[in-house]
Scaffold this motif. Structure first.
Motif, PDB file in Angstrom:
ATOM      1  N   ARG A 190      38.490  35.805  47.505  1.00 38.26           N
ATOM      2  CA  ARG A 190      38.730  37.139  47.875  1.00 38.26           C
ATOM      3  C   ARG A 190      40.259  37.249  47.664  1.00 38.26           C
ATOM      4  NH1 ARG A 190      33.877  39.015  49.797  1.00 38.26           N
ATOM      5  NH2 ARG A 190      32.404  37.361  50.120  1.00 38.26           N
ATOM      6  N   ILE A 191      40.904  37.404  46.756  1.00 37.93           N
ATOM      7  CA  ILE A 191      42.185  37.628  46.405  1.00 37.93           C
ATOM      8  C   ILE A 191      42.969  38.755  47.287  1.00 37.93           C
ATOM      9  CG2 ILE A 191      42.221  36.120  44.415  1.00 37.93           C
ATOM     10  CD1 ILE A 191      42.884  39.897  44.110  1.00 37.93           C
ATOM     11  N   GLU A 192      42.036  39.821  47.664  1.00 40.00           N
ATOM     12  CA  GLU A 192      42.589  40.934  48.417  1.00 40.00           C
ATOM     13  C   GLU A 192      42.654  40.618  49.866  1.00 40.00           C
ATOM     14  OE1 GLU A 192      38.113  41.138  48.888  1.00 40.00           O
ATOM     15  OE2 GLU A 192      39.558  40.475  47.337  1.00 40.00           O
ATOM     16  N   PRO A 232      36.951  40.750  39.919  1.00 37.52           N
ATOM     17  CA  PRO A 232      36.397  41.915  40.937  1.00 37.52           C
ATOM     18  C   PRO A 232      34.923  41.718  40.770  1.00 37.52           C
ATOM     19  CG  PRO A 232      37.129  43.022  38.919  1.00 37.52           C
ATOM     20  CD  PRO A 232      37.645  41.473  38.847  1.00 37.52           C
ATOM     21  N   TYR A 233      34.208  40.929  39.857  1.00 33.45           N
ATOM     22  CA  TYR A 233      32.821  41.190  39.769  1.00 33.45           C
ATOM     23  C   TYR A 233      32.254  40.210  40.853  1.00 33.45           C
ATOM     24  CZ  TYR A 233      34.152  42.459  35.032  1.00 33.45           C
ATOM     25  OH  TYR A 233      34.846  43.062  34.106  1.00 33.45           O
ATOM     26  N   GLY A 240      45.372  36.404  39.999  1.00 34.83           N
ATOM     27  CA  GLY A 240      44.302  36.781  38.966  1.00 34.83           C
ATOM     28  C   GLY A 240      44.089  38.093  38.730  1.00 34.83           C
ATOM     29  N   LEU A 241      45.250  39.026  38.978  1.00 35.45           N
ATOM     30  CA  LEU A 241      44.972  40.667  39.102  1.00 35.45           C
ATOM     31  C   LEU A 241      44.794  41.022  37.730  1.00 35.45           C
ATOM     32  CD1 LEU A 241      47.563  41.225  41.802  1.00 35.45           C
ATOM     33  CD2 LEU A 241      44.986  42.109  41.985  1.00 35.45           C
ATOM     34  N   HIS A 242      45.057  40.099  36.792  1.00 33.94           N
ATOM     35  CA  HIS A 242      44.653  40.565  35.289  1.00 33.94           C
ATOM     36  C   HIS A 242      43.231  40.770  34.977  1.00 33.94           C
ATOM     37  CE1 HIS A 242      43.937  36.209  35.586  1.00 33.94           C
ATOM     38  NE2 HIS A 242      43.092  36.470  34.705  1.00 33.94           N
ATOM     39  N   GLU A 243      42.447  40.279  35.693  1.00 35.53           N
ATOM     40  CA  GLU A 243      40.947  40.799  35.468  1.00 35.53           C
ATOM     41  C   GLU A 243      40.624  42.133  36.268  1.00 35.53           C
ATOM     42  OE1 GLU A 243      38.479  39.542  33.863  1.00 35.53           O
ATOM     43  OE2 GLU A 243      39.248  37.745  33.085  1.00 35.53           O
ATOM     44  N   TRP A 244      41.418  42.596  37.374  1.00 31.53           N
ATOM     45  CA  TRP A 244      40.985  43.630  37.963  1.00 31.53           C
ATOM     46  C   TRP A 244      42.067  44.893  37.114  1.00 31.53           C
ATOM     47  CZ3 TRP A 244      39.204  44.068  43.266  1.00 31.53           C
ATOM     48  CH2 TRP A 244      39.078  42.592  43.693  1.00 31.53           C
ATOM     49  N   VAL A 266      42.967  47.793  45.254  1.00 37.50           N
ATOM     50  CA  VAL A 266      43.508  46.439  45.036  1.00 37.50           C
ATOM     51  C   VAL A 266      44.501  46.215  44.255  1.00 37.50           C
ATOM     52  CG1 VAL A 266      43.044  44.294  44.597  1.00 37.50           C
ATOM     53  CG2 VAL A 266      41.519  45.263  46.139  1.00 37.50           C
ATOM     54  N   VAL A 267      44.534  47.005  43.000  1.00 37.37           N
ATOM     55  CA  VAL A 267      45.374  47.067  41.733  1.00 37.37           C
ATOM     56  C   VAL A 267      46.730  47.758  42.364  1.00 37.37           C
ATOM     57  CG1 VAL A 267      45.836  47.788  39.526  1.00 37.37           C
ATOM     58  CG2 VAL A 267      43.600  46.792  40.027  1.00 37.37           C
ATOM     59  N   GLU A 268      46.464  49.086  43.140  1.00 35.63           N
ATOM     60  CA  GLU A 268      47.509  49.761  43.577  1.00 35.63           C
ATOM     61  C   GLU A 268      48.417  49.254  44.710  1.00 35.63           C
ATOM     62  OE1 GLU A 268      45.207  53.333  43.882  1.00 35.63           O
ATOM     63  OE2 GLU A 268      44.904  54.020  41.810  1.00 35.63           O
ATOM     64  N   SER A 269      47.732  48.308  45.450  1.00 35.00           N
ATOM     65  CA  SER A 269      48.557  47.878  46.445  1.00 35.00           C
ATOM     66  C   SER A 269      49.226  46.586  46.281  1.00 35.00           C
ATOM     67  CB  SER A 269      47.402  47.699  47.665  1.00 35.00           C
ATOM     68  OG  SER A 269      46.370  46.593  47.299  1.00 35.00           O
ATOM     69  N   HIS A 270      48.944  46.302  44.892  1.00 37.10           N
ATOM     70  CA  HIS A 270      49.546  44.677  44.535  1.00 37.10           C
ATOM     71  C   HIS A 270      50.719  45.038  43.469  1.00 37.10           C
ATOM     72  CE1 HIS A 270      46.328  43.239  46.974  1.00 37.10           C
ATOM     73  NE2 HIS A 270      46.765  42.160  46.974  1.00 37.10           N
ATOM     74  N   GLN A 271      51.543  44.174  43.205  1.00 31.19           N
ATOM     75  CA  GLN A 271      52.361  44.199  41.908  1.00 31.19           C
ATOM     76  C   GLN A 271      51.949  43.256  41.173  1.00 31.19           C
ATOM     77  OE1 GLN A 271      55.633  45.464  40.867  1.00 31.19           O
ATOM     78  NE2 GLN A 271      54.545  44.834  39.412  1.00 31.19           N
TER      79      GLN A 271
END
Length: 296
Positions: free
Chosen positions: A250-252, A238-239, A122-126, A154-159
């Motif tokens: 909590r996908i992080e 992230p909201y 679900g990183l698209h929302e982030w 979170v965005v920067e630490s994931h692909q």
């Protein structure tokens, strides 16, 4: 050709209207009161089908409603009188919507044939809020659960690996180059895959675009899948929406990733079944000379 007598199609009409009324009541109340809901209003604001259109019952192709004089369908587009009944004029529909039928069928079939991918989390929302000022985010009335800097981290630490164009196009300019893929509208049939939450939600879009050839029962099944997916989509976003009753995924964290992927797999199974039904509905419209051209 299935034939429904008047008592039966009236019963189905009433059941459908009750189903839609229950699904749209909250949105219609909020719209009247000029209130917004970041989760539940999405299906009515992002997609173009109005609640009044959703409420209109259609039997789908291959069904004749007896008692033509009593049926409102006789006045609706793409319906024709046949003997003592009303049914979809499949030839007229195929001629008018041929391009849409071809595109949707190819997209659905090619998507269904691919293995699902369940590692996007679900990183698209982030990525849609990455490095934005908090006042500029889409749902600015709701706080970011980790704050702006925590969200960016979170965005920067994931692909980020979003395959869906209509999600990717909302990425912030800074997030676009971080995505492993560069989806476009033209590449959509080549990239869409059944694990994608947005591809699952879009089954509702393809269903309502093919009304009245697609039955209202199938449209509502797609609507309900989209509604359920939207809830996960925003729980993993992230909201912080706990005030509305949405406990975050909590996908992080490793636990959150596992929870998200498990739910994603379940939605993929439901989506694949609906894809098959939508392809079947499209094929019910294909008639003789159009058969070859409407198949990829």
């Amino acid at each position: 050709m299935e034939v429904l007598d008047e008592p039966e199609w009236r019963r189905r009409t009433a059941a459908h209207e009750a189903r839609v009324d229950a699904a749209t009541a909250g949105h219609l109340t909020r719209r009247r009161d000029h209130r917004k809901h970041p989760v539940e209003d999405f299906l009515f604001t992002y997609y173009s089908f109005k609640p009044s259109q959703l409420r209109r019952w259609h039997p789908g192709a291959g069904v004749r409603l007896s008692g033509a004089d009593a049926s409102p369908h006789r006045e609706w587009r793409f319906y024709s009188l046949e003997a003592d009944g009303v049914c979809l004029d499949v030839e007229a529909f195929a001629q008018d919507r041929g391009d849409t039928l071809r595109f949707v069928r190819e997209l659905l079939v090619r998507t269904a044939e691919r293995p699902g991918r369940f590692g996007c989390f679900g990183l698209h929302e982030w990525a849609m809020v990455y490095r934005l000022d908090p006042s500029d985010v889409r749902h600015a009335g709701w706080p970011l659960r980790l704050g702006a800097s925590g969200t960016d981290a979170v965005v920067e630490s994931h692909q980020v690996a979003c395959s869906h164009f209509d999600a990717y196009r909302f990425f912030t300019p800074e997030a676009l180059p971080l995505n492993a893929l560069t989806p476009t509208r033209e590449s959509q049939p080549a990239l869409e895959q059944p694990g994608c939450l947005h591809a699952g939600m879009d089954l509702y879009k393809w269903a309502h675009k093919l009304v009245p050839a697609v039955s209202s029962d199938l449209v509502m099944d797609c609507f309900e899948l989209a509604r359920d997916i939207r809830a996960l989509d925003m729980r993993a976003a992230p909201y912080d929406l706990r005030e509305l009753g949405y406990e975050p995924v909590r996908i992080e964290t490793a636990e959150g990733k596992a929870e998200y992927a498990a739910a994603q797999r379940g939605f993929s199974v439901r989506g694949q079944a609906l894809r098959a039904r939508l392809v079947e509905a499209i094929d019910a419209v294909v008639v003789s000379d159009d058969a070859a051209t409407l198949r990829p």
